[in-house]
Scaffold this active site. Structure first.
Site, PDB file in Angstrom:
ATOM      1  N   THR B 239       0.838  -1.198   0.000  1.00 27.80           N
ATOM      2  CA  THR B 239       0.000   0.000   0.000  1.00 27.80           C
ATOM      3  C   THR B 239       0.878   1.255   0.000  1.00 27.80           C
ATOM      4  O   THR B 239       1.814   1.361   0.776  1.00 27.80           O
ATOM      5  CB  THR B 239      -0.911   0.000   1.249  1.00 27.80           C
ATOM      6  OG1 THR B 239      -1.669  -1.201   1.238  1.00 27.80           O
ATOM      7  CG2 THR B 239      -1.831   1.196   1.254  1.00 27.80           C
ATOM      8  N   CYS B 325      24.786   8.171   7.907  1.00 22.87           N
ATOM      9  CA  CYS B 325      24.429   6.757   7.946  1.00 22.87           C
ATOM     10  C   CYS B 325      25.577   5.906   8.442  1.00 22.87           C
ATOM     11  O   CYS B 325      25.419   4.738   8.733  1.00 22.87           O
ATOM     12  CB  CYS B 325      24.007   6.278   6.569  1.00 22.87           C
ATOM     13  SG  CYS B 325      22.756   7.322   5.852  1.00 22.87           S
TER      14      CYS B 325
END
Lengths: 391, 378
Positions: B239, B325
């Protein structure tokens, strides 16, 4: 069918007149640990604590898991309770252990009859229950030497108990029964292990951590908090002090010869910890030092740090190898947190060649350049406490 | 204490107007775009609109845009998706040595699957070595990947020249560009620049975290990394994250509108900042001359980046030591540039965003000076 947990309190049973105190402390610790599982009733008799669910829908697996980390428990066993009647005991055993009895080939029945008023002697109880089970489970054979399953029947004062053996508990003696001590906790592998080892010997632990921002980060402190939180599973509630240590580190760097950095720092830590420990009614300091592991953990170096405190310094991992310490830290589930990469003591203050055989007199001379009293007072006053509840 | 955020290459604060739209999508226009009823159709319209807004930034056809969860996923889809689509050929891939981990590690995976991966060291100033890229391309080369803007140094790639050189060697070779630090801030036209695959993410342009996109030129075939229904052409099933996608669309449109104004703003700010930094003793600029104006990498040899960062955070100043990161790890970008360990260990990255002001940078300069006076050296 009613199911309960029996707690066998190994070492406490050997205590003399104050055995009751130890048992009460153990019950208190168990109660705290089981609070989130639900409500239980506790009673004690014959070196055993009976934990009976006091509400419906209690998950006894979860209760067993919680109790498995309580120090002072030699063994745990989940058991069916029934009337002290041979017929009832036989049917209870068949019903309660049906899954396990169906899955094995051989078994035997062991009986402990602590209620000597019960008419049958132990061997006869075993024989009758065994005979009944053989008649119900055709897959079974008796093997008294090497059975797949041991069915245990305990005939006690309050009733009869049927179970399929006990699981080992965490051992040791109840946390708090030996008083309180202050653990110097860094963020590494060793100190949480040291703390839990002393908790196992009955000490309530408080934590003292030294933080040196910006040389150590908020994440490094968070890591220590996570470690302490993990330790509460074994140690119960822990109060931790965070001591501001930056100024002392910078003073040491400015005024102390480089090869003495770590030693002077350790001596500061001991003195500050002692002050906090005495204020908190602690009878000892605990460290995670292991002999020879690093330069500040040589015999001579330990001598130089011990001498600044009057409190005994407990070092439970002193004779352990790194692998042994790691194995323990895996057991208490702190290892994964300890190896996270945030530095707990920045390399800026680590000497390239630390003194391995320092002399107390030299250190005392060196420390004259520092305002020891003032720095220690400031650090102790700046220490902030935070409580970690067991979960 | 005022918060001065100078780590906009790691992430950006969400634009309040954009956040409002996301909230509205969560609470009001909350339908599932796959639902047949009107509520679902409304949500689909919102996703379509965002797709147009994002495509417009790239002067591209909206049908060429695939929404993903982030830039990492877009990079993986581009690289591993190509590797899967051409798994029978198993030829060569060429990649910059200073790429983000989501490209570098995806290439490692391809290598483990039997692909030959050639890693191209950057020029000493951190810019990609285009000649070396082209030289590594052969008739078996399936894909070349190079970032548009280096996230640590701001080095700008001449993607058009790179693509031209690559396609001259092998017209079939796909050119992938990780444009996460460029999207919305530099004019990008993948079609005109010869880019076949281009990745970007929302949270670098003041949209929320949790949405990214991959541009795919017509005719490029990829195999999806995850499997499910047919959302996003089957390339990103599941979705749609409608609130984030709608927010990404609006943020992209707003960013594109103010792009030129911001570029001028960044250029002036960086000029002043660089000038002042160059006057300070013991400060070195690592970013190359051609770097984008909103990223500046510098070193203060003798100090440790993380200590400086923690010192500055106590003044309310947030800068980075490199790519956010790679918490704590030594910068592979600066290493690839051949800088000394001292320079690498003391590197700081200042990255500006649309809310950065001159005062912010002045506060940073003051904070840095203060840190250099007070922080212990190693």
């Amino acid at each position: 069918m009613n199911e309960i947990i029996l707690i066998k309190n190994g070492e406490i049973a050997l205590k003399g007149l104050n055995r009751g105190n130890f048992e009460d402390m153990l019950i208190k610790n168990c109660k705290r640990r089981l609070r989130r599982v639900g409500s239980f009733k506790f009673s004690k008799a014959q070196s055993t604590i009976y934990v009976t669910p006091a509400q419906e829908d209690i998950d006894l697996d979860e209760a067993m898991d919680c109790l498995s980390t309580v120090y002072g428990i030699a063994a745990l066993c989940r058991s069916a309770v029934c009337e002290k009647d041979m017929q009832v005991i036989c049917t209870t055993a068949a019903e309660y252990l049906a899954d396990q009895l169906s899955a094995v080939k051989t078994f035997k029945v062991e009986t402990k009859r602590s209620d000597k008023r019960f008419p049958l002697p132990s061997p006869q109880i075993s024989a009758e229950v065994g005979g009944y089970l053989l008649s119900k489970f055709h897959n079974l054979k008796v093997d008294v030497h090497n059975p797949d399953l041991i069915v245990t029947v305990e005939v006690r004062d309050f009733g009869a108990y049927v179970h399929a053996g006990q699981t080992p508990g965490a051992g040791g003696i109840p946390v708090g029964s030996g008083g309180r001590a202050a653990l110097l906790i860094s963020g590494g592998i060793d100190s949480p292990v040291a703390g839990c080892m002393m908790a196992k010997r009955g000490l309530e632990v408080i934590g003292i951590h030294f933080a040196s921002p910006p040389y150590t980060s908020d994440r490094a402190l968070y890591k220590v908090e996570q470690l302490v939180q993990k330790m509460t599973r074994w140690c119960g509630r822990i109060y931790m002090y965070v001591v501001p240590f930056t100024k002392i580190q910078e003073e040491i760097r400015d005024k102390v010869p480089e090869d003495y950095f770590t030693l002077v720092m350790r001596r500061f830590m001991m003195r500050i910890s002692e002050k906090i420990a005495l204020r908190e009614n602690c009878g000892a300091l605990i460290t995670g030092e292991s002999l020879g592991q690093v330069a500040s953990q040589t015999m001579q170096a330990l001598g130089c740090t011990d001498i600044v405190t009057t409190l005994p310094v407990l070092r439970p991992v002193i004779g352990m190898d790194k692998e042994e310490i790691v194995a323990f830290s895996r057991k208490i589930d702190t290892f994964e947190i300890s190896i996270q990469p945030y530095e707990d003591c920045c390399t800026v203050f680590t000497p390239a060649h630390p003194k391995t055989k320092p002399k107390v007199a030299d250190l005392e001379e060196i420390e004259k350049a520092l305002d020891m009293e003032g720095l220690i007072r400031e650090a102790v006053e700046g220490a902030e406490g935070k409580v970690f509840h067991q979960n | 204490m005022e918060e001065i955020y100078l780590d906009n290459s790691a992430t950006t604060p969400t634009d309040p107007e954009v956040a409002q739209l996301a909230l509205k999508m969560m609470c009001e226009n909350y339908g599932n775009p796959s639902s047949l009823h009107r509520k679902g159709f409304d949500a689909q319209l919102a996703v379509d609109k965002a797709r147009e807004q994002v495509a417009a930034v790239l002067s591209a056809d909206p049908r060429r845009i695939v929404f993903t969860a982030n830039d990492t996923e877009a990079n993986n889809l581009a690289i591993c998706g190509t590797a899967q689509a051409l798994r029978r050929a198993k030829g060569r891939m060429v990649v910059g040595a200073a790429e983000h981990a989501s490209v570098g590690r995806a290439m490692d995976w391809c290598e483990s699957e039997g692909w030959e991966v050639i890693r191209i060291a950057p020029n000493p100033d951190g810019t990609p070595n285009i000649a070396a890229f082209a030289a590594a391309v052969d008739e078996r080369t399936a894909l070349v990947s190079c970032m548009a803007v280096n996230s640590e140094t701001g080095a700008l790639t001449d993607i058009k020249a790179l693509s031209k050189a690559v396609k001259a060697k092998n017209p079939k070779t796909l050119v992938h560009c990780d444009a996460v630090q460029a999207f919305g801030r530099i004019r990008l036209n993948p079609k005109a620049m010869g880019i076949d695959l281009l990745s970007a993410s929302g949270h670098k342009i003041n949209a929320p975290k949790g949405v990214g996109m991959l541009y795919m030129a017509q005719g490029v075939r990829l195999v999806p990394l995850i499997h499910g229904s047919s959302q996003e052409g089957g390339l990103h099933p599941g979705t749609e994250h409608v609130p984030n996608i709608a927010a990404f669309g609006l943020a992209a449109e707003k960013m594109d509108r103010s792009r030129e104004k911001l570029w001028k703003q960044y250029t002036a700010l960086k000029e002043e900042l660089t000038e002042k930094l160059e006057q300070m003793d013991g400060v070195y600029i690592n970013s190359p001359q051609n770097a984008v104006p909103y990223i500046l990498n510098l070193s203060v040899p003798g100090y440790r980046s993380e200590i400086l960062i923690h010192y500055l955070e106590r003044l309310g100043l947030y800068v980075s030591s490199g790519s956010a990161c790679a918490k704590g790890a030594r910068s592979h970008v600066l290493t690839a540039m051949g800088l000394s360990d001292e320079r690498i260990d003391s590197a700081l990255r200042v990255s500006m965003g649309q809310y950065t002001t001159r005062q912010h940078l002045q506060a940073f300069l003051q904070g840095l000076e203060q840190a250099m006076q007070n922080v212990a050296k190693k």
